[in-house]
Write an enzyme that holds these catalytic residues in place. Sequence first.
Site, short mmCIF file in Angstrom:
data_model
loop_
_atom_site.label_atom_id
_atom_site.label_comp_id
_atom_site.label_asym_id
_atom_site.label_seq_id
_atom_site.Cartn_x
_atom_site.Cartn_y
_atom_site.Cartn_z
N TYR A 84 -27.89 56.60 78.45
CA TYR A 84 -27.31 57.78 79.09
C TYR A 84 -27.91 57.91 80.48
O TYR A 84 -29.10 58.16 80.63
CB TYR A 84 -27.65 59.00 78.24
CG TYR A 84 -27.10 60.32 78.74
CD1 TYR A 84 -25.73 60.51 78.88
CD2 TYR A 84 -27.95 61.37 79.06
CE1 TYR A 84 -25.22 61.73 79.32
CE2 TYR A 84 -27.46 62.59 79.50
CZ TYR A 84 -26.09 62.75 79.63
OH TYR A 84 -25.60 63.96 80.06
N TYR A 95 -24.75 66.29 67.31
CA TYR A 95 -25.99 66.09 68.06
C TYR A 95 -26.59 67.42 68.53
O TYR A 95 -27.75 67.73 68.26
CB TYR A 95 -25.72 65.21 69.29
CG TYR A 95 -26.94 65.03 70.16
CD1 TYR A 95 -27.82 63.98 69.92
CD2 TYR A 95 -27.24 65.93 71.17
CE1 TYR A 95 -28.96 63.83 70.68
CE2 TYR A 95 -28.39 65.79 71.94
CZ TYR A 95 -29.23 64.74 71.69
OH TYR A 95 -30.37 64.61 72.44
N HIS A 96 -25.78 68.19 69.23
CA HIS A 96 -26.29 69.40 69.86
C HIS A 96 -26.55 70.51 68.86
O HIS A 96 -27.32 71.42 69.11
CB HIS A 96 -25.33 69.87 70.94
CG HIS A 96 -24.96 68.77 71.88
ND1 HIS A 96 -23.99 67.84 71.57
CD2 HIS A 96 -25.47 68.41 73.08
CE1 HIS A 96 -23.91 66.96 72.55
NE2 HIS A 96 -24.79 67.27 73.47
N LYS A 144 -31.18 83.01 83.27
CA LYS A 144 -30.93 81.58 83.44
C LYS A 144 -30.13 81.36 84.71
O LYS A 144 -28.91 81.43 84.69
CB LYS A 144 -30.15 81.02 82.25
CG LYS A 144 -31.03 80.73 81.05
CD LYS A 144 -30.34 79.80 80.05
CE LYS A 144 -30.18 78.41 80.59
NZ LYS A 144 -31.42 77.70 80.89
N ASP A 166 -27.21 75.24 84.41
CA ASP A 166 -27.77 74.71 83.18
C ASP A 166 -27.44 75.64 82.01
O ASP A 166 -27.73 76.83 82.06
CB ASP A 166 -29.29 74.57 83.35
CG ASP A 166 -30.01 74.44 82.03
OD1 ASP A 166 -29.46 73.78 81.14
OD2 ASP A 166 -31.11 75.00 81.90
N HIS A 185 -28.34 75.11 78.68
CA HIS A 185 -29.19 74.99 77.49
C HIS A 185 -29.91 76.32 77.29
O HIS A 185 -30.96 76.57 77.88
CB HIS A 185 -30.20 73.86 77.65
CG HIS A 185 -29.58 72.51 77.61
ND1 HIS A 185 -29.04 71.92 78.73
CD2 HIS A 185 -29.38 71.64 76.59
CE1 HIS A 185 -28.55 70.73 78.39
NE2 HIS A 185 -28.74 70.54 77.11
#
Lengths: 659, 301
Positions: A16, A170-171, A533, A537, A539
Amino acid sequence: MSDTPHRDRPWVFRTYSGHSSAEASNTLYRTNLAKGQTGLSVAFDLPTQTGYDSDHPLARGEVGKVGVPIGHVEDMETLFRDIPVEQMNTSMTINATAAWLLSLLVAVAERQGSDPKLLQGTTQNDIVKEYLSRGTYVFPPEPSLRLISDMVAYTVDEIPKWNPINVCSYHLQEAGATPAQEIAYSMATAVAVLDAVAARDDVPAEAIPRVVARISFFLNAGIRFVEEICKARAMTEIWDELTRERYGVDDPKARRFRYGVQVNSLGLTEAQPENNVIRIVLETLGVTMSKKARCRALQLPAWNEALGLPRPWDQQWSLRIQQVLAYETDLLEHEDLFDGSRVVEARTRALMEESLAELEKVLEMGGAVAAIENAYMKRQLVESQSQRLRAIESGDITVVGVNRFTETEPSPLVEGDQSILKVDESAEREQIERLEAFRSRRSQADVEAALQNLRDVLKQGGNVMPPSIRAAHAGVTTGEWADVLREIVGEYRAPTGVADRPVAQRESGAETRQRVDELSRDLGRRIKILVGKPGLDGHSNGAEQIAVKARDVGMEVVYEGIRLTPQEIAQSARDEGVHVIGLSILSGSHGVLVLDVLKELATRGLDHLPVVVGGIIPEEDAETLRAAGVRRVYTPKDFDMARIMGEIVDVVAESAAAA
Amino acid sequence: MDDARPERRAAAFELLDALERRLPFPGAARVGMTGAPGAGKSTLLDGLVRFLRARGETVGVIAVDPSSRRSGGALLGDRIRMGSRGADTGVFFRSMAARERLGGLADATRASAVVLAAAFDRVFVETVGVGQSESDVSSVADTLLYVAQPGAGDMLQFMKAGILELPDVFAVNKADLGAVAERTAAELGAGLGLSAPQDSGWTPPVLQVSARDAQGIDSLVEALDAHRRHLEEAGDLASRRRRAAEAWALESLEIRYGSFGLAAIGGREAVAARLRDDALESAFAVVRRIGAEIEEALRKS
C-alpha cells in the site's frame, strides 16, 4: 529436479503506497515492481479521497500526505507512466470518489491505447465502513449505495475482470469489532450492495451470478492468528451459503469467497518497533496457511509505521516476508492443513453461529444502511473498542514492549530522524502549481459541457460511469466532479456514536474524577473540553475514545465530529467557553493544522487556552509543537487513558492558576 | 454566565439585570425546541440555521444535553458542527449540560437566552423533554416547537407525556420515511383536535419535515413566524413572557433558599403574589432583591 512437487500460484504481492505526487509515486511503483511485487496498491491522499482539489481550504496540509494526490487525468497518466495499465492488477483504496478514480483509470487506458475491458483490479468502494470507521465518506448512505451499484452494473459488462467493491471487514477490526461483528457487518454490507444491484432494471437476473463473482472482500489479519484462520474459513462458508440461498447462484466458482488482506497496521507498536516484524509475519500466517481460505492478494505494513511514513527499504523488508513465505517455504505445496482439525472446526462453527445471529439482527432492522442511520453498528463497535482498550490498560491483554517486558536495549534501527520518510514540504505547493497550470490549458467549454452532462445524467437517474469517463477526458478535476455530486445528492455527516455510550462500569480513574470535581468547583463550573479533528483525516476512533473517557472522569465534552477547519474549531472553543482543547490528527498533517488552530485561537483572543495534541507525531515534530505552545503531545505509545486524563486536568489547573 | 460561584453569580445577575431592562420589545424571536432523544432535533436545527443564515438572520443557539449522573461528566453534542459555517460570526452555538445541581440549569438557560436575545435576531433553546418542571425550555421561549419522531404507538406516548398542551408548533421529522411519518402527523393532528384550543385562540399546526433531506424547513420557519405574529397581534407576547418570568423567578428563589427560606418572608404563595404585583422589569433584579430580603430575614431569625 523431476520430483518437484506441485506448487499453488501465490497470492498477489502488493504494498500500500503512494505519496507526495504522481511523479514520485510512479517512481516508487516501478521500483517496487522491479523488486518482485506483483500488483499495485494505490494510496490516495485525503483531498482526493474526499473530493477536493489540492487548493481547497480543507485540503491545506493534507496534499500528498497519506497518499498520492490525483486531481485530473494527467495526474493519473503520470502515475501509470511506463506501467501498462491493462497488464497490471491495481487495487485502489478509494471509496466516496471511487467512480471518479475508476473513470480516470479508464481514460488513461484509452489514452495508452489499451482496451478498458482488460483492466484488472479493485476499487475499495465500501462506504458503509467509511461511516463506521475510516471517515472518508462524502455523500449520504443511500446515494452512496447508488454510486456503488452503478459501478457494479457498469463493470459487470464493460470491465468484467474488475472488482467494483472490496467489502471491508478490515476497518471494522480497527474500529474495535470482535471477529463475529466483523463477519456480520461486512456480510450485511455485501447484502446491501447485492440487493441494490438485484433491484436495478438495467441488471438482468441472469447477470447476478457474474455480479456475485466480482464481489470481493478486504480483511484485516490480527495477532490472534489462529482465530483469524477460523474467521476466514467461517467467512468462506457463510459467503458460499448466502450467495446460494439468497441470490440463487448455482455455480460454486461464482460463490468463492475472494479476499485481499492488509495485515493489521493499527496494532503495530511505537515502543520496541522491531517487534512489529514478528507480528507481521505471524499475522501473515493467519491469512495464508489455510488453503481453503487463503487470501488472493496481500499487502503488509512496514515495521515502523507507528513512527511515521516508511522508507522504501522498510517496504522492501515487508515484501521479502511475502516472498520468503511463498517461494522458500513449502506452504504452497500442500492441501488445506486444517481440514479435519477438531479445534479449528469447532471455533469456526462457533464464529459462524455468532455472526449469523448478529447478521440476522442487522437485516431485521433493515440492513446495513438502516443500521448506519440508526447508529446501531457504530454503537456496538465503540463499545467493543472501549472494552478492548480497558483490557490493555488493565493488562488483561498483553502487548509485548508496551504493557509487559518494557525494559529494552536502545534499538539501533531507530537512531536519529533517518528512520522514517519525510514528505517534501514543497509537495503541496508544487501540486497546486501543476493543478493551476492544468486548469489554464484545458478547454473550459469542454469542461462545462461535461459537468452539465454529468448533472443531467444524475438527475435523470442514469449510471454515473459514462458521464464521469467523459468528464475525465474533458479535463474535469476531482473537486469539480465531487462538487456536482454534492450538489445533486447532498453531503453527509454520520452520527459519532459516542453520546449514547453508557458510562464505564469499571471503577478506573476514580482519583482523576475526584480531581475533576474539585477543580470544577474552583472554576465555578465543570471542566469543559473541546475534542477536535481538524483537516480531512477521518480516523475518529482515537478522538472518540478520548471524548468518552473525558466524560467518564466527569468533564463536559464538546465533540463535533470530523473534517473541521481550524477556524471552526477556534470559533467553537470561543462559543462553548471550553477550558482546554484536545486535537487529534492521524494523517501526519499536524504541523500545519495545529499551528493554524493556534493562530485562529490567537485572533480570537484565546491564546491562553491550553491545547493538547494526539496523533502519529515524530518526536522532532512534537518538539516543534511544544515550542509553539502546545501543552502536551501524545502518540500511539501513550495508551494509558487514565494518565492522559490526569495530565489534561493538570493542564487546566496550570492555566487556571496562571489566569 | 454558567459560573456557580456566588460572587460570580451575583456579578452576572447585575449585568443581566441591566441588559434585560435595555432589551427592545419585542426583540429577538425566542424559540424553544424539544422532543424525544433520536427525533433528529440537532439535524433539524442545523437545517433551520442554514436556512435562516441564507436569508440573512443571525442566530444564537443554546443546546441543553442530559448529563451523565454518575460521573457528572457529559458528552455535549453528539452533534455536527452547524452547517460548516467556517468563521461565520452570525451564528453562536453553546451547549450546556443539565447539571446534577437542579435549577442551576434554569438560571443558566434563561441568562444565556437573554444575552443571546440582545445580540442575535433569533434565539433557539434546544433540550430534551418538556413540561417536567418550570425550569424547562418553555420558560424562556415565545414559541415552543416540538419535534416528533414518526413511529407506531407515538400517539399514546404523546398522551401519556401530556405534551399536547404546551407546544405551539409540531414538526414531525423524518418525513422521508413516508407513510409512517404521515400517520404520526395525522394522529397528532387528531389528538390536538381533541384537546382544548390555547387561550390565545392559536391552533398549533402539525408540519412534516425532513431534516435529512432539508425538506419543509421553509414552511416550518413560516409557522414559527406566524405564531410570533399571532402573539403580537393578540397582544399576548408580553403577558406570556411575564408569566414565564414569574415562574422562573419563583423557582429560582425556591431552589436557592428552599421552602424554609420562602417561609421566612411569608411563604411560597406570598412570594408568588409579590411577583405578580411587581413591575418585573427584570426578573434577575427581582430575584436579587427578594433573595437579599430572604437572607436578611434568615439572619435575623
